[in-house]
Design an enzyme around this catalytic site. Structure first.
Site, PDB file in Angstrom:
ATOM      1  N   SER A   1      16.219  11.187 -10.378  1.00  0.00           N
ATOM      2  CA  SER A   1      16.738  12.311  -9.605  1.00  0.00           C
ATOM      3  C   SER A   1      17.913  12.902 -10.367  1.00  0.00           C
ATOM      4  O   SER A   1      18.440  12.256 -11.284  1.00  0.00           O
ATOM      5  CB  SER A   1      17.205  11.776  -8.242  1.00  0.00           C
ATOM      6  OG  SER A   1      18.022  12.684  -7.565  1.00  0.00           O
TER       7      SER A   1
ATOM      8  N   TYR B   1      22.129   6.586  -2.057  1.00  0.00           N
ATOM      9  CA  TYR B   1      21.109   7.240  -2.873  1.00  0.00           C
ATOM     10  C   TYR B   1      21.580   7.367  -4.320  1.00  0.00           C
ATOM     11  O   TYR B   1      20.857   7.044  -5.262  1.00  0.00           O
ATOM     12  CB  TYR B   1      20.756   8.600  -2.283  1.00  0.00           C
ATOM     13  CG  TYR B   1      19.640   9.310  -3.012  1.00  0.00           C
ATOM     14  CD1 TYR B   1      18.313   8.991  -2.740  1.00  0.00           C
ATOM     15  CD2 TYR B   1      19.902  10.288  -3.958  1.00  0.00           C
ATOM     16  CE1 TYR B   1      17.270   9.634  -3.408  1.00  0.00           C
ATOM     17  CE2 TYR B   1      18.873  10.935  -4.630  1.00  0.00           C
ATOM     18  CZ  TYR B   1      17.562  10.606  -4.348  1.00  0.00           C
ATOM     19  OH  TYR B   1      16.542  11.236  -5.007  1.00  0.00           O
TER      20      TYR B   1
END
Length: 193
Positions: free
Chosen positions: A80, A92
C-alpha cells in the site's frame, strides 16, 4: 482472519494443481475499524495486524515447501502507499510497513531456492475498499472533496484503476522477473513523492 482461512487457498491450489509456482498475497483493509492511540480497543489493533501482515506470513509459509520442491517460485506481496508513508491508522500503517520488512527478509532467506519475493505498493486505487463517501464523512467533507484530496496526493493527480497494477505483477511472476527480488515497487501514479 485465522491461520486456517489464510492457508486454505494455498493447500487447495497445491492439491488441485500438484504444486505452486506463484503466490500473490493480496489482502488488506480494516478488521473491524482502524483504532488509534485514543481507542481502548487493542483487540482491533491486533486484528488489523493479523489481516494485513500475519496472514501474508502464514500463506507464504504454506506455499514455500511446494516452491522449494519445484526449484523455483514467485511471491508477490500487495502492499500500500502506507507501506512507505504514514498514510492511515497506526495498525494499518504498521502492518503494511511490516510487510516491506517481511518481503526483504524473505527475499534473502529464499534466494538460494530460486524464489523471489517482492512487494507492489499501489496508491489510491478505485476498488471496493475505497469509499470517498466514507472517507469524506470521516474528514468532515463531501465525497467530491475527499476524492480531490486523494488525487492531490498523487503526481498524476488521479485515482488508479485496479488493472494498472496487473502488468507489474505479471512481470514479477514471469521468468523475466527472475532477477527482481526484495524490491518495494510503487505502482501508484507518484503517490506522495
Amino acid at each position: 482472519m485465522s491461520r486456517d482461512e489464510a492457508t486454505k487457498p494455498v493447500a487447495e491450489a497445491i492439491a488441485r494443481f500438484g504444486g505452486l509456482d506463484i503466490l500473490v498475497n493480496n489482502v488488506g483493509g480494516s478488521a473491524g475499524g482502524n483504532p488509534n492511540l485514543f481507542s481502548s480497543d487493542d483487540d482491533r489493533f491486533e486484528a488489523n495486524l493479523t489481516l494485513n501482515l500475519t496472514s501474508a506470513y502464514w500463506t507464504t509459509k504454506a506455499a514455500v515447501a511446494s516452491m522449494r520442491s519445484r526449484g523455483r517460485g514467485r511471491i508477490i506481496q500487495i502492499g500500500s502507499g502506507a507501506s512507505k508513508h504514514a498514510a492511515a491508522s497506526p495498525a494499518y500503517t504498521a502492518a503494511k510497513h511490516g510487510l516491506v520488512g517481511l518481503t526483504k527478509q524473505l527475499a534473502v532467506d529464499l534466494a538460494r531456492h530460486k524464489i523471489t519475493v517482492n512487494c507492489v505498493c499501489p496508491g489510491w486505487t478505485a476498488t471496493d475498499l475505497v469509499s470517498f463517501e466514507k472517507i469524506g464523512a470521516a474528514q468532515g467533507i463531501d465525497a467530491s472533496a475527499a476524492r480531490q484530496r486523494a488525487e492531490a496526493e498523487n503526481a498524476q493527480r488521479r485515482i488508479l484503476e485496479p488493472d494498472e497494477l496487473g502488468p507489474m505483477v505479471v512481470l514479477l511472476a514471469s521468468a523475466g522477473g527472475a532477477a527482481i527480488t526484495g524490491q518495494v515497487i510503487g505502482v501508484d501514479g507518484g503517490y506522495r513523492l
